[in-house]
Scaffold this motif. Structure first.
Motif, PDB file in Angstrom:
ATOM      1  N   LEU A 175       0.860  -1.206  -0.098  1.00 31.40           N
ATOM      2  CA  LEU A 175       0.005  -0.070  -0.035  1.00 31.40           C
ATOM      3  C   LEU A 175       0.737   1.334   0.035  1.00 31.40           C
ATOM      4  CD1 LEU A 175      -2.684  -1.028   2.441  1.00 31.40           C
ATOM      5  CD2 LEU A 175      -2.801  -1.223   0.159  1.00 31.40           C
ATOM      6  N   GLY A 176       2.097   1.083   0.623  1.00 29.62           N
ATOM      7  CA  GLY A 176       2.920   2.466   0.368  1.00 29.62           C
ATOM      8  C   GLY A 176       2.990   2.957   1.623  1.00 29.62           C
ATOM      9  N   PHE A 177       2.496   2.567   2.634  1.00 27.09           N
ATOM     10  CA  PHE A 177       2.286   3.026   4.150  1.00 27.09           C
ATOM     11  C   PHE A 177       1.896   1.842   5.012  1.00 27.09           C
ATOM     12  CE2 PHE A 177      -2.080   3.467   2.834  1.00 27.09           C
ATOM     13  CZ  PHE A 177      -2.980   3.016   4.078  1.00 27.09           C
ATOM     14  N   GLU A 178       2.134   1.973   6.129  1.00 29.02           N
ATOM     15  CA  GLU A 178       1.828   0.901   7.313  1.00 29.02           C
ATOM     16  C   GLU A 178       0.438   1.504   8.041  1.00 29.02           C
ATOM     17  OE1 GLU A 178       2.101  -2.514   8.925  1.00 29.02           O
ATOM     18  OE2 GLU A 178       3.472  -1.605   7.467  1.00 29.02           O
ATOM     19  N   PRO A 179      -0.636   0.813   7.622  1.00 22.79           N
ATOM     20  CA  PRO A 179      -1.998   1.300   8.390  1.00 22.79           C
ATOM     21  C   PRO A 179      -1.776   1.026   9.994  1.00 22.79           C
ATOM     22  CG  PRO A 179      -2.336  -0.383   6.630  1.00 22.79           C
ATOM     23  CD  PRO A 179      -0.958  -0.398   6.985  1.00 22.79           C
ATOM     24  N   ASP A 180      -2.390   1.935  10.290  1.00 22.10           N
ATOM     25  CA  ASP A 180      -2.457   1.931  12.169  1.00 22.10           C
ATOM     26  C   ASP A 180      -3.900   1.656  12.657  1.00 22.10           C
ATOM     27  OD1 ASP A 180       0.007   3.073  12.544  1.00 22.10           O
ATOM     28  OD2 ASP A 180      -0.715   5.110  12.361  1.00 22.10           O
ATOM     29  N   GLU A 181      -5.095   1.760  11.860  1.00 20.10           N
ATOM     30  CA  GLU A 181      -6.217   1.426  11.819  1.00 20.10           C
ATOM     31  C   GLU A 181      -7.005   0.864  10.638  1.00 20.10           C
ATOM     32  OE1 GLU A 181      -7.889   1.760  14.767  1.00 20.10           O
ATOM     33  OE2 GLU A 181      -6.306   2.991  15.834  1.00 20.10           O
ATOM     34  N   GLN A 182      -7.919   0.079  10.792  1.00 18.52           N
ATOM     35  CA  GLN A 182      -8.658  -0.407   9.699  1.00 18.52           C
ATOM     36  C   GLN A 182     -10.296  -0.726  10.253  1.00 18.52           C
ATOM     37  OE1 GLN A 182      -6.606  -3.997   8.258  1.00 18.52           O
ATOM     38  NE2 GLN A 182      -7.908  -5.228   9.461  1.00 18.52           N
ATOM     39  N   THR A 183     -11.102  -0.593   9.381  1.00 17.22           N
ATOM     40  CA  THR A 183     -12.426  -1.056   9.688  1.00 17.22           C
ATOM     41  C   THR A 183     -13.098  -1.634   8.265  1.00 17.22           C
ATOM     42  OG1 THR A 183     -13.129   1.409   8.451  1.00 17.22           O
ATOM     43  CG2 THR A 183     -12.694   1.201  10.776  1.00 17.22           C
ATOM     44  N   THR A 184     -14.147  -2.428   8.517  1.00 12.92           N
ATOM     45  CA  THR A 184     -14.865  -3.096   7.269  1.00 12.92           C
ATOM     46  C   THR A 184     -16.105  -2.138   6.892  1.00 12.92           C
ATOM     47  OG1 THR A 184     -14.211  -5.215   8.321  1.00 12.92           O
ATOM     48  CG2 THR A 184     -15.867  -5.114   6.675  1.00 12.92           C
ATOM     49  N   TRP A 185     -16.192  -2.140   5.529  1.00 11.65           N
ATOM     50  CA  TRP A 185     -17.185  -1.429   4.929  1.00 11.65           C
ATOM     51  C   TRP A 185     -18.174  -2.395   4.221  1.00 11.65           C
ATOM     52  CZ3 TRP A 185     -15.262   2.959   1.407  1.00 11.65           C
ATOM     53  CH2 TRP A 185     -14.507   3.879   2.149  1.00 11.65           C
ATOM     54  N   ASP A 186     -19.499  -2.645   4.592  1.00  8.64           N
ATOM     55  CA  ASP A 186     -20.327  -3.385   4.099  1.00  8.64           C
ATOM     56  C   ASP A 186     -21.028  -2.320   2.904  1.00  8.64           C
ATOM     57  OD1 ASP A 186     -20.288  -5.760   5.201  1.00  8.64           O
ATOM     58  OD2 ASP A 186     -21.425  -4.565   6.994  1.00  8.64           O
ATOM     59  N   GLN A 269       1.427  15.228   9.251  1.00 17.32           N
ATOM     60  CA  GLN A 269       1.254  15.825   7.871  1.00 17.32           C
ATOM     61  C   GLN A 269      -0.054  15.595   7.156  1.00 17.32           C
ATOM     62  OE1 GLN A 269       3.722  13.382   8.253  1.00 17.32           O
ATOM     63  NE2 GLN A 269       5.311  15.129   8.851  1.00 17.32           N
ATOM     64  N   GLY A 270      -1.057  14.749   8.032  1.00 17.61           N
ATOM     65  CA  GLY A 270      -2.414  14.417   7.320  1.00 17.61           C
ATOM     66  C   GLY A 270      -2.609  13.151   7.513  1.00 17.61           C
ATOM     67  N   ALA A 271      -2.950  12.092   6.325  1.00 18.66           N
ATOM     68  CA  ALA A 271      -3.237  10.807   6.495  1.00 18.66           C
ATOM     69  C   ALA A 271      -2.933  10.118   5.207  1.00 18.66           C
ATOM     70  CB  ALA A 271      -4.668  10.763   6.999  1.00 18.66           C
ATOM     71  N   ASP A 272      -2.772   8.789   5.352  1.00 19.14           N
ATOM     72  CA  ASP A 272      -2.789   8.013   4.308  1.00 19.14           C
ATOM     73  C   ASP A 272      -3.748   6.933   4.285  1.00 19.14           C
ATOM     74  OD1 ASP A 272       0.149   8.936   2.804  1.00 19.14           O
ATOM     75  OD2 ASP A 272       0.724   8.265   4.968  1.00 19.14           O
ATOM     76  N   PHE A 273      -4.300   6.484   3.273  1.00 15.15           N
ATOM     77  CA  PHE A 273      -5.312   5.600   2.994  1.00 15.15           C
ATOM     78  C   PHE A 273      -5.680   4.625   2.048  1.00 15.15           C
ATOM     79  CE2 PHE A 273      -6.993   9.418   1.612  1.00 15.15           C
ATOM     80  CZ  PHE A 273      -7.821   9.165   0.483  1.00 15.15           C
ATOM     81  N   ALA A 274      -6.111   3.555   2.118  1.00 15.69           N
ATOM     82  CA  ALA A 274      -6.558   2.865   1.205  1.00 15.69           C
ATOM     83  C   ALA A 274      -7.783   1.783   1.383  1.00 15.69           C
ATOM     84  CB  ALA A 274      -5.080   1.699   0.931  1.00 15.69           C
ATOM     85  N   LEU A 275      -8.448   1.593   0.185  1.00 19.04           N
ATOM     86  CA  LEU A 275      -9.588   0.584   0.121  1.00 19.04           C
ATOM     87  C   LEU A 275      -9.262  -0.435  -0.669  1.00 19.04           C
ATOM     88  CD1 LEU A 275     -12.528   0.500   1.069  1.00 19.04           C
ATOM     89  CD2 LEU A 275     -13.125   1.087  -1.092  1.00 19.04           C
ATOM     90  N   THR A 276      -9.236  -1.594  -0.169  1.00 21.47           N
ATOM     91  CA  THR A 276      -9.097  -2.953  -0.537  1.00 21.47           C
ATOM     92  C   THR A 276     -10.200  -3.651  -0.555  1.00 21.47           C
ATOM     93  OG1 THR A 276      -8.256  -4.198   1.531  1.00 21.47           O
ATOM     94  CG2 THR A 276      -6.545  -2.782   0.100  1.00 21.47           C
ATOM     95  N   ASN A 277     -10.283  -5.107  -1.037  1.00 19.39           N
ATOM     96  CA  ASN A 277     -11.432  -5.953  -0.813  1.00 19.39           C
ATOM     97  C   ASN A 277     -10.980  -6.475   0.630  1.00 19.39           C
ATOM     98  OD1 ASN A 277      -8.962  -7.627  -1.226  1.00 19.39           O
ATOM     99  ND2 ASN A 277     -10.068  -9.306  -2.594  1.00 19.39           N
ATOM    100  N   ALA A 278     -12.052  -7.422   0.863  1.00 20.43           N
ATOM    101  CA  ALA A 278     -12.176  -8.039   2.198  1.00 20.43           C
ATOM    102  C   ALA A 278     -10.683  -8.849   2.678  1.00 20.43           C
ATOM    103  CB  ALA A 278     -13.236  -8.747   2.641  1.00 20.43           C
ATOM    104  N   ASN A 279      -9.961  -9.584   1.718  1.00 21.21           N
ATOM    105  CA  ASN A 279      -9.089  -9.914   1.830  1.00 21.21           C
ATOM    106  C   ASN A 279      -7.810  -9.349   1.709  1.00 21.21           C
ATOM    107  OD1 ASN A 279     -10.421 -12.540   2.117  1.00 21.21           O
ATOM    108  ND2 ASN A 279     -10.411 -12.918  -0.077  1.00 21.21           N
ATOM    109  N   GLY A 280      -7.847  -8.040   1.212  1.00 20.51           N
ATOM    110  CA  GLY A 280      -6.541  -7.160   1.145  1.00 20.51           C
ATOM    111  C   GLY A 280      -5.710  -7.489   0.091  1.00 20.51           C
ATOM    112  N   ASP A 281      -6.174  -8.413  -0.848  1.00 22.29           N
ATOM    113  CA  ASP A 281      -5.285  -8.597  -2.045  1.00 22.29           C
ATOM    114  C   ASP A 281      -5.797  -7.830  -3.329  1.00 22.29           C
ATOM    115  OD1 ASP A 281      -7.525  -9.958  -2.198  1.00 22.29           O
ATOM    116  OD2 ASP A 281      -6.765 -12.172  -2.646  1.00 22.29           O
TER     117      ASP A 281
END
Length: 292
Positions: A175-186, A269-281
């Motif tokens: 992802l280019g960054f190390e996530p600190d938090e994650q949530t699941t979207w339905d 500086q702000g935030a970094d984020f990503a949206l992936t599928n449930a498996n993260g691949d």
């Protein structure tokens, strides 16, 4: 500017005529030395309608407050986007355009009661391996004429170009960054229709499986600007400043219905984020927020 076409409005244009023009435009492309001519649409003194704003907040997950969600001016300008991209001088076919990247800069928080001056413009292009890229630019000014918000959307029209094919890049699963938090979207099956009702974006690839199949998709896909708004809604309460640039690139579509994983890291500086599928691949989008 020479050869510039100006569309001046005193109220937002209806989107139905634009959709009809889009549906009946069967071809489009650039030939020879042709480019996209400069087309500018302008609307002063636009007032936000509270009931429409509330509907948008609900479908995207924004909290109620005295300021506009950072992505909401995109919705306000959307009828003007349609008018520009279906104008008789615009040489590309609207249906089939691909939204590659979207950068929004909010120079200050915008109060819901402010009257806004909106300008939308296109002009020129870049040839790339997959076709023709161009920028759709939206600027919002306050009544004093100060630029308070700007959006730069990079769009792609697939067609043959003279750009040689590049060597295939090695797949990067990071992802280019190390996530600190994650949530699941339905992400429900009807989110495309709900977003369309709130934002006016009735692109058929988002509405139903059968309409999406007409454009080569096995199922409907979530609207890219809904995924961006949903990300912004989750991150905004965690931000320390209201002046920032929110940038992202759209990668793989989110098919409906589905579960997605939103991963992020908030920092000074702000935030970094990503949206992936449930498996993260599978990466659906990658983005960041940088304070001004």
């Amino acid at each position: 500017m020479a050869n510039e076409t100006r569309l001046e409005y005193d109220s937002l244009p209806a989107v139905t005529p634009s959709y009809l023009r889009a549906a009946t435009t069967l071809s489009g492309g650039l030939a020879g030395d042709e480019t996209i001519p400069p087309i500018v649409a302008e609307l002063p003194d636009l007032e936000v309608r509270a009931e429409e704003l509330a509907k948008y907040r609900k479908v995207c997950g924004f909290q109620h407050g005295p300021h506009l969600p950072v992505t909401y001016p995109h919705v306000l300008a959307f009828p003007m986007h349609m008018a520009v991209l279906t104008h008789k001088r615009f040489p590309l076919k609207l249906l089939g355009l691909i939204h590659l990247r979207n950068d929004i800069t909010q120079y200050r928080a915008i109060e819901t009661a402010e009257k806004l001056h909106i300008e939308v413009s296109v002009g020129g292009h870049r040839e790339v391996e997959k076709g023709v890229e161009f920028d759709l630019v939206t600027r919002v000014r306050d009544r004093a004429g100060e630029l308070i918000w700007q959006e730069d959307s990079v769009m792609l029209s697939r067609q043959k170009t003279n750009v040689p094919k590049s060597a295939k890049k090695k797949r990067d699963d990071g992802l280019g960054f190390e996530p600190d938090e994650q949530t699941t979207w339905d992400v429900p099956e009807n989110i495309g229709r709900r977003y369309a009702s709130a934002a006016g974006d009735y692109n058929p690839i988002h509405l139903s499986p059968w309409s999406a199949k007409l454009f080569g998709f096995p199922r409907a896909i979530a609207t890219g600007m809904w995924t961006k708004a949903r990300a912004a809604a989750e991150l905004e309460p965690k931000l320390e400043k209201s002046a920032y640039t929110l940038s992202l690139g759209f990668k793989k579509p989110v098919f409906l219905p589905s579960q997605a994983r939103f991963a992020y890291s908030v920092h000074e500086q702000g935030a970094d984020f990503a949206l992936t599928n449930a498996n993260g691949d599978i990466v659906h989008l990658l983005g960041d927020i940088r304070y001004l």
